[in-house]
Structure formats: structure tokens, C-alpha cells
Scaffold this motif. Structure first.
Motif, PDB file in Angstrom:
ATOM      1  N   SER B  90     -10.966  -6.428  -4.527  1.00 34.55           N
ATOM      2  CA  SER B  90      -9.637  -6.714  -5.060  1.00 34.55           C
ATOM      3  C   SER B  90      -8.819  -5.442  -5.237  1.00 34.55           C
ATOM      4  O   SER B  90      -8.043  -5.314  -6.166  1.00 34.55           O
ATOM      5  CB  SER B  90      -9.749  -7.463  -6.386  1.00 34.55           C
ATOM      6  OG  SER B  90     -10.355  -6.632  -7.349  1.00 34.55           O
ATOM      7  N   LYS B  91      -9.009  -4.504  -4.348  1.00 36.03           N
ATOM      8  CA  LYS B  91      -8.258  -3.253  -4.357  1.00 36.03           C
ATOM      9  C   LYS B  91      -8.460  -2.480  -5.657  1.00 36.03           C
ATOM     10  O   LYS B  91      -7.551  -1.806  -6.129  1.00 36.03           O
ATOM     11  CB  LYS B  91      -6.756  -3.507  -4.125  1.00 36.03           C
ATOM     12  CG  LYS B  91      -6.459  -3.945  -2.714  1.00 36.03           C
ATOM     13  CD  LYS B  91      -4.973  -3.979  -2.456  1.00 36.03           C
ATOM     14  CE  LYS B  91      -4.480  -5.410  -2.364  1.00 36.03           C
ATOM     15  NZ  LYS B  91      -3.099  -5.516  -1.914  1.00 36.03           N
ATOM     16  N   GLY B  92      -9.630  -2.607  -6.228  1.00 37.06           N
ATOM     17  CA  GLY B  92      -9.940  -1.833  -7.436  1.00 37.06           C
ATOM     18  C   GLY B  92     -10.425  -0.442  -7.050  1.00 37.06           C
ATOM     19  O   GLY B  92     -10.304  -0.011  -5.903  1.00 37.06           O
ATOM     20  N   ARG B 283     -11.062 -10.000   3.615  1.00 35.70           N
ATOM     21  CA  ARG B 283     -10.130 -10.866   4.351  1.00 35.70           C
ATOM     22  C   ARG B 283      -8.989 -11.355   3.463  1.00 35.70           C
ATOM     23  O   ARG B 283      -7.879 -11.585   3.918  1.00 35.70           O
ATOM     24  CB  ARG B 283     -10.855 -12.041   4.987  1.00 35.70           C
ATOM     25  CG  ARG B 283     -11.586 -12.933   4.015  1.00 35.70           C
ATOM     26  CD  ARG B 283     -12.135 -14.174   4.713  1.00 35.70           C
ATOM     27  NE  ARG B 283     -13.099 -13.860   5.752  1.00 35.70           N
ATOM     28  CZ  ARG B 283     -12.884 -14.046   7.047  1.00 35.70           C
ATOM     29  NH1 ARG B 283     -11.748 -14.550   7.453  1.00 35.70           N
ATOM     30  NH2 ARG B 283     -13.803 -13.744   7.922  1.00 35.70           N
ATOM     31  N   GLN B 284      -9.259 -11.489   2.156  1.00 36.37           N
ATOM     32  CA  GLN B 284      -8.240 -12.036   1.250  1.00 36.37           C
ATOM     33  C   GLN B 284      -7.138 -11.033   0.946  1.00 36.37           C
ATOM     34  O   GLN B 284      -6.157 -11.378   0.283  1.00 36.37           O
ATOM     35  CB  GLN B 284      -8.901 -12.526  -0.036  1.00 36.37           C
ATOM     36  CG  GLN B 284      -9.488 -11.446  -0.914  1.00 36.37           C
ATOM     37  CD  GLN B 284     -10.835 -10.924  -0.391  1.00 36.37           C
ATOM     38  OE1 GLN B 284     -11.379 -11.432   0.570  1.00 36.37           O
ATOM     39  NE2 GLN B 284     -11.351  -9.888  -1.019  1.00 36.37           N
ATOM     40  N   LEU B 285      -7.283  -9.787   1.413  1.00 38.37           N
ATOM     41  CA  LEU B 285      -6.303  -8.763   1.048  1.00 38.37           C
ATOM     42  C   LEU B 285      -5.096  -8.705   1.989  1.00 38.37           C
ATOM     43  O   LEU B 285      -4.153  -7.965   1.739  1.00 38.37           O
ATOM     44  CB  LEU B 285      -6.976  -7.394   1.000  1.00 38.37           C
ATOM     45  CG  LEU B 285      -8.134  -7.295  -0.009  1.00 38.37           C
ATOM     46  CD1 LEU B 285      -8.827  -5.945   0.097  1.00 38.37           C
ATOM     47  CD2 LEU B 285      -7.642  -7.513  -1.423  1.00 38.37           C
ATOM     48  N   SER B 286      -5.131  -9.476   3.069  1.00 39.99           N
ATOM     49  CA  SER B 286      -4.001  -9.445   4.000  1.00 39.99           C
ATOM     50  C   SER B 286      -2.773 -10.059   3.340  1.00 39.99           C
ATOM     51  O   SER B 286      -2.880 -11.050   2.629  1.00 39.99           O
ATOM     52  CB  SER B 286      -4.349 -10.230   5.259  1.00 39.99           C
ATOM     53  OG  SER B 286      -4.640 -11.564   4.919  1.00 39.99           O
ATOM     54  N   SER B 287      -1.625  -9.451   3.583  1.00 36.62           N
ATOM     55  CA  SER B 287      -0.400  -9.937   2.937  1.00 36.62           C
ATOM     56  C   SER B 287       0.102 -11.206   3.613  1.00 36.62           C
ATOM     57  O   SER B 287       0.113 -11.304   4.827  1.00 36.62           O
ATOM     58  CB  SER B 287       0.688  -8.872   2.998  1.00 36.62           C
ATOM     59  OG  SER B 287       1.929  -9.461   2.700  1.00 36.62           O
ATOM     60  N   LYS B 288       0.515 -12.171   2.806  1.00 30.48           N
ATOM     61  CA  LYS B 288       0.996 -13.437   3.352  1.00 30.48           C
ATOM     62  C   LYS B 288       2.495 -13.566   3.258  1.00 30.48           C
ATOM     63  O   LYS B 288       3.052 -14.634   3.503  1.00 30.48           O
ATOM     64  CB  LYS B 288       0.351 -14.608   2.600  1.00 30.48           C
ATOM     65  CG  LYS B 288      -1.031 -14.985   3.105  1.00 30.48           C
ATOM     66  CD  LYS B 288      -2.073 -14.071   2.581  1.00 30.48           C
ATOM     67  CE  LYS B 288      -3.415 -14.329   3.230  1.00 30.48           C
ATOM     68  NZ  LYS B 288      -4.421 -13.394   2.704  1.00 30.48           N
ATOM     69  N   ILE B 410      -6.283   3.675  10.580  1.00 32.06           N
ATOM     70  CA  ILE B 410      -5.665   2.643   9.740  1.00 32.06           C
ATOM     71  C   ILE B 410      -6.408   1.325   9.889  1.00 32.06           C
ATOM     72  O   ILE B 410      -6.706   0.642   8.921  1.00 32.06           O
ATOM     73  CB  ILE B 410      -4.180   2.468  10.130  1.00 32.06           C
ATOM     74  CG1 ILE B 410      -3.433   3.785   9.918  1.00 32.06           C
ATOM     75  CG2 ILE B 410      -3.541   1.350   9.334  1.00 32.06           C
ATOM     76  CD1 ILE B 410      -2.010   3.774  10.395  1.00 32.06           C
ATOM     77  N   GLY B 411      -6.759   1.007  11.139  1.00 31.73           N
ATOM     78  CA  GLY B 411      -7.348  -0.296  11.439  1.00 31.73           C
ATOM     79  C   GLY B 411      -8.604  -0.585  10.660  1.00 31.73           C
ATOM     80  O   GLY B 411      -8.799  -1.682  10.158  1.00 31.73           O
ATOM     81  N   LEU B 417      -7.847  -2.096   1.664  1.00 30.08           N
ATOM     82  CA  LEU B 417      -6.514  -2.080   1.054  1.00 30.08           C
ATOM     83  C   LEU B 417      -5.571  -3.098   1.698  1.00 30.08           C
ATOM     84  O   LEU B 417      -4.787  -3.752   1.030  1.00 30.08           O
ATOM     85  CB  LEU B 417      -5.908  -0.686   1.166  1.00 30.08           C
ATOM     86  CG  LEU B 417      -6.805   0.415   0.566  1.00 30.08           C
ATOM     87  CD1 LEU B 417      -6.211   1.782   0.837  1.00 30.08           C
ATOM     88  CD2 LEU B 417      -6.986   0.187  -0.923  1.00 30.08           C
ATOM     89  N   LEU B 418      -5.644  -3.212   3.015  1.00 25.85           N
ATOM     90  CA  LEU B 418      -4.709  -4.103   3.709  1.00 25.85           C
ATOM     91  C   LEU B 418      -5.396  -5.296   4.369  1.00 25.85           C
ATOM     92  O   LEU B 418      -4.752  -6.071   5.055  1.00 25.85           O
ATOM     93  CB  LEU B 418      -3.933  -3.320   4.770  1.00 25.85           C
ATOM     94  CG  LEU B 418      -3.047  -2.170   4.281  1.00 25.85           C
ATOM     95  CD1 LEU B 418      -2.460  -1.411   5.449  1.00 25.85           C
ATOM     96  CD2 LEU B 418      -1.940  -2.696   3.388  1.00 25.85           C
TER      97      LEU B 418
END
Lengths: 431, 530
Positions: B90-92, B283-288, B410-411, B417-418
Motif C-alpha cells: 500500500s505504498k508504505g 496490482r492494486q496500485l495502478s491509477s484508475k 521505471i517499468g 509505487l505505480l
């Protein structure tokens, strides 16, 4: 220009607002005291379990409302002044309307138990319930959940996800057996036990005992058993959230009385969703339907009426779904806990005990009535067509493959189900 | 979220509590990584072969113990409890640390390999590169390079965490088959076969031997040095060239037509393989957000155009410099490209115009026009650089910006993070091409099951490509998006059985009919009429 005021920003109110906006540029105001933006109530459990963050439960981005010119007000409505056509807020301010739609949803039932208002006693319906649970969970050594229905089992699953041992009091002799026939109900009993829940069937709550600080400390069951716990979940159904209308001249029963056009007794005032009560149930449906899908359908229908294309709320064939821990359940058409007169019910259960199918049909005409499916996904479209075309159970058995909606590569059970069907109901057409 | 109580409920799974078995798995796995770290800091091991075997075995053993304990002790089902409470997912703090470490690793491997111990100017390897010498000698007969180390670690990650993924989704056969497939292609096609082919052909200059790594993902396939090496590479080189061309022009279009781009992106591709296995926790960190979708469309199609232009330029240069090695002349090539582009665009415009958004139509037509005009201008001016810029410079820039910085640093570096598909979503030209085909010429779609959606949002949350799946599902629409890689997780996490990946007929695949099943037929008719 008409000003449409909608009380409630749940699925019914929001579906209505969106559909009115699609059809017209009327002024729309949506009022909610619970949350600023629409969120999916059914997803609250996943927020508590850490599957999602709260913002993930919001189907529309925050800019959506402004972009579509839908005004949002986060206030509590105290009463509705039908004479002056105004909504009165708890801060005494007023909002005039041309048309008013009551979509205020439900509230959780409490049946007058001693101690039901103590700290630590929670329900599961509102966003605030989750926030309350969030503060209680960290120090909880045991929780008791009262009420063997869909919300009850969700709450049990939620608490377990935080490592909180749960005692689950179910008044009935078997889980949800008012709706589920014995086979399915027992299947779920077993699954509850598999998740190490302390399941107490045929047990009711007697009272909740307080500690010295006004927090729940334990409960007493109707069998006299004392169970120490610091969270008590009361999930014994919901009823329409309409207390703020008691002073108005709107006709109320258990809910807001509406006709098939979703109109109340007062002109320009409508009610939709959980809080609406049909004068009499449509078909085999109950007068009050507290279901996600029906709320949405009412919103769609009423939008047409409000935008000048008068239209009855005319729900199609019944369907519903739920998930009990890891087991998915879908139902299409009507399958009752006990067979109707002149009705046969075919039941198949997989050897794993986690998949089952039940089909109800007319004994004489073999007309298909409905299906319950557990652990196997089936196609809504298929059964909707079957029901509309008045097909027989034999047709369904022969086309069961087309109904399957499980992901690719999943094992299929049509052959096994058909074989079992032939064994139980021999006079069938060859498949 | 801590619960201080002793755990009476064996089945429950507080994310912050791990059992002793899990700790043991953790311990053994990190011991294996620690040995690698020691090698990284240039500790010289007396017996490298032994210690390398110990290290890799420890990593696998650790993962297996941990995964077995985590998943096999619970009933089969979705295991997302606490995903948003855990620091790593969770980006902690742990997420950021992992991101920084991964990013640094990629920067080092691309631009500063000597710090990993790569021997320069014929010197022997040291550090972690030397640590992998024994394995490299065994497989390809040469001392290791930083790329060999990278390939080995990559394969270990896909195999180990693929195993974990399989246990996590063991109730879902689609995930089982798919993950086995990416593990197989990584181990065999990306790792073992190329290394062994290298060993069997030691005298030949380097050319790509990974059959599945096709252009434009493999951006240097058409570079002059690579074409030269292929053409000088005997039967194997010629085979690789032919197979590479067949992949691009025959195999891929057919498979994408039948199954959508998933046949590649989530079943075969190495980048996809890593994303689906090692990247699953992210996988849940991608922006929607819609705004992200806009960025995505611009970025990925820009990269596609860039790679296309670069490729045309390098092929042109190759043909100019090596007229004897090719069966076509540069004139034929130039005219061929121009004719192809014009026919292709006209065809798209004529038959699929209505399936494209307005902005996509304008962008496509104007881009093709610009490319064609500049090709012709340069060609008739007798310029050796077909597109104003020196093709070698163009290729260098592409290699640096897209090939290294984007796809690697980045990938993968930004996984925590992303999300795990940053590259596939924003940068991969291969994904862009396959995506265009998936959108316009394919049988693949995700079907929505009538009116059963409850808008809960699990599907959108766990979509690694940032597709707002729910926005379609709640309207009863099929999902036909060019970015969908067909991982099938939306369908898996859906609590109401609403989503299904299907290959069906093209008719009615994209249904813009936003009517839900539920309300009766008359209402449907009425709304349909409007």
C-alpha cells in the motif's frame, strides 16, 4: 425549470439522478447525511477487510457530479413540508423543491434487547458503522454476531479477517433457512464451520451485559449461556429509514407507500429503493424489496416518469446473488425454502460439498421456476430468456452448458448434474 | 489493525501477524538473498558453485515454505485480506524501500555494470557477476555478464513467485494454466534455450535467440548490426529472422484475433510474466483515474510511433549500407512502407471508423500523413537519413529512453509505487499494437453477466492495467479495451460472478447499450428507441 430534490445518495437516488441527467437538464439536488459522494454500500465490508480503500467504493470520481451539474448537499433532513414543498434540514434551513424523491434507504433493526445501545454494539449498514468497527476492532478478544442472514455472515467474515474470534448466533435451526432450502443451508453451515466460526444455531440473544464504562462486556443467549465479548454485531434485518417523514402527510406503512409509478399519496413526491413500499407485492415479490438491483431499477424507471415518459416500475424476473465467505451464490427466478404446491425441486451437490445446484419446476407441466447455484457461475441472460419463454426444466437441463459462466478451463459439471437429474426424475426427455 | 489476542481462529489471517512457519520461510529465503548480497559486496566465496546453489535453493525453499503456510492452511478463495494495510502493498515504508532498491538495481545494471563486478577490457568478473560465472559457464560456455545475472534472477523471481501465485489462486484454473504458461516460457524460451543455443554457436556474433521476444518489444530486431548478425548467423540466424518476421506478420495477428492480446501479454511475454508473478502484490496500485487513462493513451501511442519511425529509419540505413545483403532495395522498401501505411489507414478509416473515438481518428490520420510526407520529402531530396534525423542517433535515444529507462528502471523499479504494469500500460509499443488489434479485430472481450453487478469495485481495484472495469460492468456493458491483458483477476475477485473472459463472435462484442437486465422488456424497448 423543475428542481428535483432527492433524499439519499445510495444506488437508487444516484441512479435516478444520473438517468434524469441523461434525459434532461432539470436542476438536480442530492442530499445525504452519510457521505458526501456516492459509494457502493455493498463494498463496505471490503474496506474493513483491507481489500479496498474507501475511495475505491466510489464508482464515480468526485468531479463527476459537478461536471454533470448534480448538486450535492451533506446535511440531515429533519422533515418534509409538503404544503410549502420544502425540505427542512436539522439546522433549520430549508430547500424548496418542485419534485421530491425519497430514497433514504434502510436502517438496521433492533428488537428492544436490553443493552442494545451500549458502546460496542454495532450494526452493518452505514459508513459510520464501519468507522465504529474500526475503533473497536483493535482491542477485541471476541465478537458475537446476532442474526443469520446475508449481512450477518458478512460481518462474521469481516471480523475474522482481523483475527477476531467470532460467535455467530443464528435464531433458525440452520443458516438462512427461511430463504435457502435445507441442502444449501447446510452447505453454508459447513462452510461457516470450516472458517472456524463458533456457530450457534437455534440460539437467540437475550441481553447484552454492560461493563462499568457502558461498554458491552458479554451477552446472554436465550439458552442462558454467557459469552464474553467486546463487539456485539446486531444484523437482524433492516427496515425503511423513514422516521423523518412521520410528521409529514405522506402515507406511510412500514415504508413509504407508493403505487406502481412510485408515486406517494402526495403529488410530486415519490419514493424509490429500500424505503419504498408497494401497496401490494409485484408478482411473488415482497412489497418492500431491500435489494441493490431493485433500487437501481426503480431509479431507472422513475427517471423516465419524471422526465415526462410516464412509466411503471415493472421489474423483470427475480434474480439475486451473494457470497458466503468463499462460496458464490446466484439465483434466477424463484426457488423457495420449501417447494410450492405442485412443485418439484431437483438438488445436486458436488462431492466437495462446496458446489450445488437446485432447480424448481412444476410437477405437471415441468415449467422451469427458478435455480439456485452455489460455486458455479451461471448466465443471467440465459435464465432471463428461459423464464420469459416459459421453457421447461428439461430444456434447461439440455442447455445447461450454455448457462455456464465460470472462467475458462474450469471443470464443468453438466454431465454429472444431468445424470443426477435423470436418476431423481426419470420421466425425462433423453439428453 | 493489530489484534493482541492469541489467535483462536486458525483460519483467519491478520496481515500483520505471521506464523512461525512463515517466519522460517522468510528466514531461509532472505538467507539466500543475503548470500547474493555478500557476493554483491565482493565477498569472495571459496566455492562459488556450491554457494550459488545454496543461495538459489534457499530462495526457492523459503518461498515454498512461506507460500505453503500462507495459503494451504486456509480454504481456497480470494486472499486479499489486509492488502491495503500492509506497508509493502500500500505504498508504505516497505513499498518505498523496495521501489528504491529495485530502481537502483536497474540503474546500475543498465549504466554502471562495473559496480556489479562486470570485468571490463577482458578482466575477470568480480562481485555478483563473478558469483554467477559457474552457472553461465555451464549454460552458455562463457563468463557471466550483468545480463546473465539479471536473466537468472528474473527467472528465479518468476518461478518462485509464480509458485506462490499458483497457491494463492489455486481455486482458479484459468490462473493456474496461465501462470504455468508464463513460468514455462520464461524458463525455456527466455532463459535456457537462448543460453544453450549460445553455447552451441560460440563463434557467431550475438543476435536475439528468444523466439517469443518479438519486434517492437525487441526494438533492436531491425537494427543494422542485428540484421547483419542474423544474416551472418548461418541457418540459426536465418531461422531467427524468418521466425521473427512470421511472429510479427502471421502468428501474432492470428492469435490476437482469436484470443486477444492476452495470448502474449499475460501468457507468454517475459515482462508480463514478471508483472503477474513478482508484481502480483502491487496490482492494486495502478491509477484508475480518467486523467491517467488520457496520459496512458498519449504516452503508449507516442512510444509506438517513436518505435515505428525508428525502425523505418534503421531499416532504411541498413538497406543503404548493405545493398548486397538484402532481397529488397531501399527504393522498394520506401515505396512499400508508404503504400502500406496509406492502404492500412484507409482500410481502418473505411471499416472501423465508428469503433474509434474522434480524437483517436484525428491523431491516427494526421500522424500517418506526417510520416508519409516526411518519408517522401527525405527520399526525393536524396537524403540518406529518411526521417531528418540520423537513424543511429534515433536508435540510441530509443534504446536509452524507452528500452532502458522506461521498460527497466521505471517499468519494474516502480512496481511498488505505480503498480506492476507501468511499462506494459504506458510504454510498451508491442502492447500498443496488440491493443489496437484487440480493440478493432479480435474476438476477445470480458462479458458482463447481465444485471448482477453491485458496483463494489473489486474488479477496478485489482485491475493492474488501471481499467475502471466497474464502470462497464455496472452498466451491463462488455469490456473491450485495448489495454486489457486478459489476466483474469477481475473475474476472479468479483464476488458476484459478473465477469468472464471470452472469445466469441465479433457481432455485438462492443455493446454500447447501457440497459441492464432487470427491468422488464417494455422499459428496455422504450429506452432503446430513444
Amino acid at each position: 425549470m423543475d428542481h428535483i430534490v432527492i433524499i439519499g445518495n445510495g444506488i437508487s437516488g444516484v441512479t435516478l439522478a444520473r438517468n434524469i441527467r441523461k434525459l434532461s437538464w432539470k436542476k438536480i439536488t442530492v442530499i445525504s447525511s452519510e457521505s458526501e459522494y456516492f459509494f457502493s454500500r455493498t463494498a463496505l465490508m471490503y474496506v474493513f477487510m483491507g481489500h479496498m480503500k474507501f475511495e475505491h467504493t466510489q464508482p464515480y470520481e468526485n468531479e463527476f457530479w459537478k461536471k454533470n451539474n448534480i448538486d450535492l448537499i451533506q446535511k440531515t433532513v429533519n422533515e418534509v413540508d409538503t404544503t410549502n414543498k420544502e425540505v427542512v434540514f436539522s439546522d433549520k434551513t430549508r430547500l424548496p423543491f418542485d419534485k421530491l424523491v425519497i430514497a433514504s434507504g434502510s436502517k438496521s433493526n433492533k428488537f428492544g434487547w436490553k443493552g442494545q445501545d451500549l458502546n460496542g454494539v454495532v450494526s452493518l449498514y452505514h459508513k459510520q458503522d464501519i468507522e465504529q468497527l474500526e475503533t473497536l476492532a483493535p482491542n477485541c478478544k471476541r465478537a458475537v454476531v446476532v442474526g443469520g442472514g446475508l449481512i450477518g455472515i458478512e460481518l462474521v467474515e469481516m471480523l475474522l479477517s482481523r483475527n477476531i474470534p467470532v460467535t455467530f448466533l443464528v435464531r433458525e435451526k440452520s443458516f438462512w433457512n427461511g430463504v435457502l432450502p435445507p441442502g444449501e443451508s447446510e452447505l453454508i453451515n459447513r462452510h461457516i464451520l470450516e472458517h472456524h466460526v463458533d456457530l450457534r444455531l437455534d440460539t437467540n440473544l437475550d441481553e447484552i451485559i454492560s461493563d462499568e464504562n457502558g461498554f458491552a462486556r458479554a451477552i446472554i443467549t436465550d439458552k442462558g449461556k454467557i459469552i464474553e465479548c467486546s463487539i456485539v454485531g446486531l444484523t437482524v434485518g433492516v427496515s425503511p429509514n423513514i422516521d423523518f417523514l412521520k410528521t409529514s402527510s405522506i402515507e406511510l406503512g412500514r415504508g413509504v407507500k407508493v403505487n406502481r409509478f412510485l408515486e406517494t399519496n402526495i403529488k410530486d413526491i415519490y419514493a424509490i429503493g429500500d424505503c419504498a413500499e408497494q401497496h401490494e407485492g409485484i408478482g411473488l415479490r415482497r412489497p418492500i424489496e431491500a435489494v441493490w438491483y431493485t433500487g437501481r431499477m426503480m431509479g431507472e424507471a422513475l427517471a423516465q416518469t419524471i422526465c415526462g415518459k410516464s412509466m411503471q416500475y415493472n421489474p423483470g424476473h427475480w434474480f439475486n446473488s451473494a457470497k458466503f465467505f468463499d462460496i458464490e451464490y446466484q439465483t434466477y427466478g424463484w426457488v423457495f425454502a420449501n417447494p410450492l404446491e405442485n412443485e418439484d425441486q431437483f438438488y445436486w451437490e458436488h462431492s466437495s460439498g462446496k458446489k450445488a445446484v437446485r432447480i424448481a419446476f412444476d410437477t405437471n407441466t415441468r415449467l422451469f421456476h427458478g435455480i439456485n447455484t452455489f460455486g458455479i457461475r451461471m448466465r443471467h441472460e440465459f435464465f432471463d430468456k428461459v423464464l420469459s419463454e416459459n421453457q421447461t426444466v428439461d430444456y434447461v437441463m439440455q442447455h445447461l452448458k450454455e448457462a455456464n459462466f465460470d472462467p475458462e478451463f474450469f471443470s464443468t459439471f453438466e454431465k454429472e448434474i444431468n445424470k443426477s437429474f435423470q436418476n431423481q426424475f426419470t420421466n425425462i426427455i433423453k439428453v | 489493525m493489530q489484534n493482541s489476542d492469541k489467535n483462536l481462529s486458525i483460519a483467519s489471517h491478520n496481515p500483520n501477524e505471521i506464523s512461525n512457519y512463515q517466519k522460517l520461510g522468510f528466514g531461509i529465503g532472505f538467507l539466500g538473498l543475503f548470500i547474493l548480497a555478500l557476493a554483491f559486496f565482493n565477498v569472495t566465496f571459496p566455492n562459488k558453485t556450491l554457494w550459488l546453489v545454496v543461495s538459489i535453493t534457499a530462495i526457492f525453499t523459503g518461498i515454498i515454505i512461506y507460500a505453503n503456510k500462507t495459503y494451504l492452511s486456509k480454504p481456497e478463495g480470494i486472499q486479499n485480506n489486509g492488502v491495503w494495510f500492509k506497508s509493502l502493498s500500500s505504498k508504505g515504508m516497505l513499498g518505498w524501500i523496495t521501489g528504491i532498491l529495485l530502481t537502483s538495481f536497474y540503474v546500475t545494471i543498465y549504466w554502471f555494470p562495473k559496480y556489479l563486478g562486470l570485468g571490463e577490457n577482458g578482466q575477470a568478473n568480480t562481485g555478483i557477476v563473478a558469483f554467477f560465472d559457474p552457472l553461465s559457464l555451464l549454460l552458455n560456455g562463457k563468463a557471466a555478464t550483468q545480463w546473465f545475472v539479471y536473466g537468472s534472477l528474473y527467472t528465479i523471481a518468476i518461478l518462485g513467485l509464480g509458485y506462490k501465485f499458483i497457491l494463492k489462486y489455486r481455486h482458479n484454473k484459468y490462473q493456474l494454466v496461465r501462470t504455468t504458461s508464463v513460468m514455462f516460457f520464461q524458463l525455456g524460451f527466455a532463459f535456457l534455450i537462448p543460453e544453450i543455443l549460445e553455447k552451441l554457436n560460440p563463434e557467431k556474433a550475438y543476435f536475439a535467440k528468444d523466439l517469443k521476444n518479438m519486434w517492437p518489444l525487441n526494438y533492436y530486431f531491425f537494427s543494422d548490426w542485428h540484421l547483419t548478425n542474423l544474416l551472418n548467423g548461418g541457418n540459426l540466424g536465418l531461422f531467427m529472422l524468418m521466425f521473427g518476421l512470421a511472429m510479427i506478420f502471421i502468428i501474432s495477428p492470428i492469435l490476437t484475433y482469436r484470443y486477444g492480446k492476452r495470448w502474449y501479454c499475460s501468457w507468454v511475454c517475459g515482462c508480463g510474466g514478471l508483472a503477474e508473478t513478482a508484481g502480483d502484490s502491487f496490482r492494486q496500485l495502478s491509477s484508475k483515474k480518467q486523467s491517467t487513462w488520457k496520459i496512458e493513451r498519449w504516452l503508449i501511442h507516442s512510444v509506438l510511433v517513436f518505435s515505428f519511425v525508428m525502425t523505418i529509419a534503421v531499416i532504411f540505413t541498413f538497406l543503404s549500407n548493405n545493398p548486397g545483403m538484402s532481397i529488397i532495395t531501399k527504393d522498394q522498401f520506401t515505396i512499400g512502407i508508404v503504400v502500406f501505411l496509406i492502404i492500412f489507414t484507409s482500410f481502418l478509416f473505411a471499416f472501423k471508423r465508428n469503433d474509434l473515438d474522434t480524437d483517436a481518428r484525428y491523431t491516427m490520420v494526421s500522424l500517418v500523413a506526417i510520416i508519409v510526407i516526411s518519408i517522401l520529402m527525405n527520399y526525393f531530396s536524396g537524403n540518406n537519413n529518411i526521417l531528418f534525423i540520423d537513424s543511429n542517433k534515433l536508435r540510441e535515444w530509443y534504446g536509452f529512453a524507452i528500452g532502458s529507462a522506461f521498460s527497466g528502471v521505471i517499468g519494474v523499479g516502480f512496481y511498488p509505487l505505480l503498480g506492476n504494469r507501468v511499462w506494459c500500460r504506458f510504454g510498451c509499443p508491442m502492447a500498443a499494437i496488440l491493443g489496437l488489434q484487440q480493440r478493432l479485430f479480435s474476438k476477445f472481450r470480458i462479458t458482463t453477466n447481465g444485471g448482477q453487478c453491485i458496483s463494489c469495485g473489486n474488479c477496478s481495484t485489482y485491475c493492474e492495467m488501471g481499467i475502471d472495469v466497474r464502470s462497464y460492468a455496472q452498466k451491463g456493458e462488455n469490456i473491450v479495451r485495448s489495454s486489457c491483458v486478459g489476466c483474469g483477476i477481475c473475474s476472479a475477485v468479483c464476488p458476484r460472478g459478473v465477469l468472464k473472459l471470452e472469445n466469441g463472435s465479433e457481432e455485438g462484442r462492443i455493446n454500447s447499450n447501457d440497459i441492464l437486465l432487470g427491468n422488464d422488456v417494455n422499459l428496455l424497448d422504450l429506452i432503446n428507441r430513444k
